[in-house]
Design a protein around this motif. Structure first.
Motif, PDB file in Angstrom:
ATOM      1  N   VAL A 147      34.084  44.821  36.470  1.00  0.00           N
ATOM      2  CA  VAL A 147      33.636  46.210  36.357  1.00  0.00           C
ATOM      3  C   VAL A 147      33.898  46.972  37.655  1.00  0.00           C
ATOM      4  CG1 VAL A 147      31.876  45.640  34.616  1.00  0.00           C
ATOM      5  CG2 VAL A 147      31.211  45.786  37.030  1.00  0.00           C
ATOM      6  N   ASN A 148      34.227  46.231  38.716  1.00  0.00           N
ATOM      7  CA  ASN A 148      34.549  46.857  39.999  1.00  0.00           C
ATOM      8  C   ASN A 148      36.063  46.947  40.222  1.00  0.00           C
ATOM      9  OD1 ASN A 148      33.635  47.985  42.530  1.00  0.00           O
ATOM     10  ND2 ASN A 148      34.284  46.105  43.541  1.00  0.00           N
ATOM     11  N   SER A 149      36.853  46.608  39.191  1.00  0.00           N
ATOM     12  CA  SER A 149      38.310  46.569  39.339  1.00  0.00           C
ATOM     13  C   SER A 149      38.999  47.586  38.441  1.00  0.00           C
ATOM     14  CB  SER A 149      38.828  45.161  38.997  1.00  0.00           C
ATOM     15  OG  SER A 149      40.236  45.122  39.014  1.00  0.00           O
ATOM     16  N   ASP A 150      40.151  48.068  38.897  1.00  0.00           N
ATOM     17  CA  ASP A 150      40.979  48.952  38.071  1.00  0.00           C
ATOM     18  C   ASP A 150      42.028  48.166  37.296  1.00  0.00           C
ATOM     19  OD1 ASP A 150      39.700  51.293  38.861  1.00  0.00           O
ATOM     20  OD2 ASP A 150      40.969  51.511  40.634  1.00  0.00           O
ATOM     21  N   TYR A 151      42.140  46.879  37.578  1.00  0.00           N
ATOM     22  CA  TYR A 151      43.183  46.060  36.960  1.00  0.00           C
ATOM     23  C   TYR A 151      42.588  44.787  36.379  1.00  0.00           C
ATOM     24  CZ  TYR A 151      46.236  49.061  39.740  1.00  0.00           C
ATOM     25  OH  TYR A 151      46.854  50.149  40.294  1.00  0.00           O
ATOM     26  N   LEU A 152      43.415  44.086  35.599  1.00  0.00           N
ATOM     27  CA  LEU A 152      43.063  42.776  35.087  1.00  0.00           C
ATOM     28  C   LEU A 152      42.637  41.886  36.246  1.00  0.00           C
ATOM     29  CD1 LEU A 152      43.461  41.671  32.122  1.00  0.00           C
ATOM     30  CD2 LEU A 152      45.502  40.548  32.990  1.00  0.00           C
ATOM     31  N   VAL A 153      41.622  41.063  36.019  1.00  0.00           N
ATOM     32  CA  VAL A 153      41.098  40.193  37.078  1.00  0.00           C
ATOM     33  C   VAL A 153      41.235  38.734  36.665  1.00  0.00           C
ATOM     34  CG1 VAL A 153      39.002  39.454  38.272  1.00  0.00           C
ATOM     35  CG2 VAL A 153      39.491  41.884  38.019  1.00  0.00           C
ATOM     36  N   PHE A 154      41.885  37.951  37.513  1.00  0.00           N
ATOM     37  CA  PHE A 154      41.925  36.497  37.361  1.00  0.00           C
ATOM     38  C   PHE A 154      40.884  35.964  38.330  1.00  0.00           C
ATOM     39  CE2 PHE A 154      43.947  32.238  37.876  1.00  0.00           C
ATOM     40  CZ  PHE A 154      43.967  31.887  36.535  1.00  0.00           C
ATOM     41  N   PHE A 155      39.902  35.230  37.816  1.00  0.00           N
ATOM     42  CA  PHE A 155      38.706  34.947  38.607  1.00  0.00           C
ATOM     43  C   PHE A 155      38.375  33.461  38.653  1.00  0.00           C
ATOM     44  CE2 PHE A 155      34.154  34.420  39.226  1.00  0.00           C
ATOM     45  CZ  PHE A 155      33.872  35.326  40.242  1.00  0.00           C
ATOM     46  N   ASN A 156      37.947  33.032  39.817  1.00  0.00           N
ATOM     47  CA  ASN A 156      37.409  31.690  40.018  1.00  0.00           C
ATOM     48  C   ASN A 156      36.216  31.810  40.973  1.00  0.00           C
ATOM     49  OD1 ASN A 156      37.240  29.091  41.741  1.00  0.00           O
ATOM     50  ND2 ASN A 156      38.442  28.450  39.973  1.00  0.00           N
ATOM     51  N   LYS A 157      35.141  31.076  40.692  1.00  0.00           N
ATOM     52  CA  LYS A 157      33.924  31.204  41.518  1.00  0.00           C
ATOM     53  C   LYS A 157      34.186  30.914  42.987  1.00  0.00           C
ATOM     54  CE  LYS A 157      29.834  29.669  40.129  1.00  0.00           C
ATOM     55  NZ  LYS A 157      28.828  28.793  39.484  1.00  0.00           N
ATOM     56  N   LYS A 158      35.044  29.929  43.265  1.00  0.00           N
ATOM     57  CA  LYS A 158      35.323  29.577  44.656  1.00  0.00           C
ATOM     58  C   LYS A 158      36.269  30.580  45.308  1.00  0.00           C
ATOM     59  CE  LYS A 158      34.581  24.583  44.353  1.00  0.00           C
ATOM     60  NZ  LYS A 158      35.231  23.260  44.320  1.00  0.00           N
ATOM     61  N   MET A 159      37.312  30.954  44.580  1.00  0.00           N
ATOM     62  CA  MET A 159      38.354  31.818  45.146  1.00  0.00           C
ATOM     63  C   MET A 159      38.030  33.299  45.022  1.00  0.00           C
ATOM     64  SD  MET A 159      40.471  29.490  46.110  1.00  0.00           S
ATOM     65  CE  MET A 159      41.969  30.389  46.475  1.00  0.00           C
ATOM     66  N   GLY A 160      37.117  33.628  44.087  1.00  0.00           N
ATOM     67  CA  GLY A 160      36.806  35.032  43.856  1.00  0.00           C
ATOM     68  C   GLY A 160      37.845  35.693  42.973  1.00  0.00           C
TER      69      GLY A 160
END
Length: 302
Positions: A147-160
């Motif tokens: 919700v804080n991004s303007d683009y698609l987000v690839f996410f990992n808890k460790k890497m962010g």
């Protein structure tokens, strides 16, 4: 004095639940769905939302995350003057659109501006994510990042979060089942299942692998592979007992009418579903077939 901040919603493409256990996930912002947070001085602490109008600190427990945000921001500002906080917007609550993360982020950013705190992005996200932990019991940080991004987000808890600007070249058909999801209940239910079943653990690992495969297929514009991944992910999510009769009915209609893939999105036990289509025409045709089962739908180019 009055300050406002507009924050948008999100849809999880792949990796709900598995992201909580350290696996990757892919999510996208939905700019068409947003909530505006407005902060102004007031004789008493007050909240106005579509569902609640009254004293801020007398709000039901579902607003505990927001109460945390406001208390934290007031403490940082060393300012306890009463405020009126108003929420206006179009994100259905408890559906998987990230409404709790949207209002937590919007409130943090609006109060940051109101109090002229000049907080860093990481400080803002720390407050937002803590509110999400209060809301959901166990939160990965994915919703807040998206919700804080303007683009698609690839996410990992460790890497962010990592931004993924590539387009798949397809149409995402999002349906609101009209059934309230319950992320906290779903997360607890899946956690219980994992403690009892080795098969559930294997399925969770596979769900995490599917997120990585989705990213590769996405970058290669391989729409059919992403569709197949959606269908495999839905089987796994169904095995976690977080699908519903209505979601199962929608799955059959969607796949019988030309969609390449279908899955629930978010915590489950209701909420939203997503279908991957090769064109907007296919999505609109499916919408006609599903209209008696859904309360709303959105079509997004991805």
């Amino acid at each position: 004095m009055k300050t406002s901040f507009l924050a948008h919603g999100k849809v999880i493409i792949i990796g709900e639940h598995s992201v909580v256990y350290g696996y990757d996930a892919l999510a996208m912002p939905i700019k068409a769905l947003h909530i505006k947070t407005t902060v102004e001085n007031n004789p008493e602490m007050w909240m106005d939302t579509a569902r609640y109008h009254g004293s801020f600190f007398d709000t039901p427990s579902e607003y505990d995350g927001l109460k945390y945000v406001v208390k934290t921001m007031q403490k940082k500002a060393n300012n306890n003057e009463p405020l009126k906080i108003t929420y206006t917007g179009e994100i259905p609550m408890e559906r998987g659109f990230g409404s709790s993360a949207t209002v937590a982020l919007g409130t943090t950013k609006a109060l940051n501006q109101f109090f002229s705190l000049n907080m860093s992005e990481s400080e803002i996200m720390a407050v937002t994510n803590h509110a999400e932990m209060i809301n959901h019991g166990k939160a990965s940080g994915l919703d807040a990042a998206t919700v804080n991004s303007d683009y698609l987000v690839f996410f990992n808890k460790k890497m962010g979060p990592k931004v993924l600007q590539a387009k798949l070249g397809a149409t995402l058909f999002i349906m609101d089942t009209g059934e309230l999801g319950n992320t906290k209940k779903a997360v607890a239910q899946v956690s219980q299942l994992l403690s009892e079943s080795e098969q559930a653990k294997a399925n969770m690992k596979r769900l995490g692998e599917l997120a990585d495969l989705t990213k590769k297929a996405w970058i290669n514009h391989d729409v059919k592979t992403v569709g197949n991944i959606f269908n495999e992910a839905q089987k796994i999510l169904h095995s976690f007992n977080i699908s519903t009769t209505k979601i199962d009915q929608l799955q059959k209609i969607v796949l019988d009418n030309g969609a390449l893939g279908f899955k629930l999105s978010g915590g489950g036990l209701g909420g939203i579903t997503i279908a991957l289509c090769e064109s907007q025409e296919i999505a609109e045709n499916i919408a006609d077939k599903c209209q008696d089962l859904i309360s709303n739908y959105w079509v997004e180019k991805i």
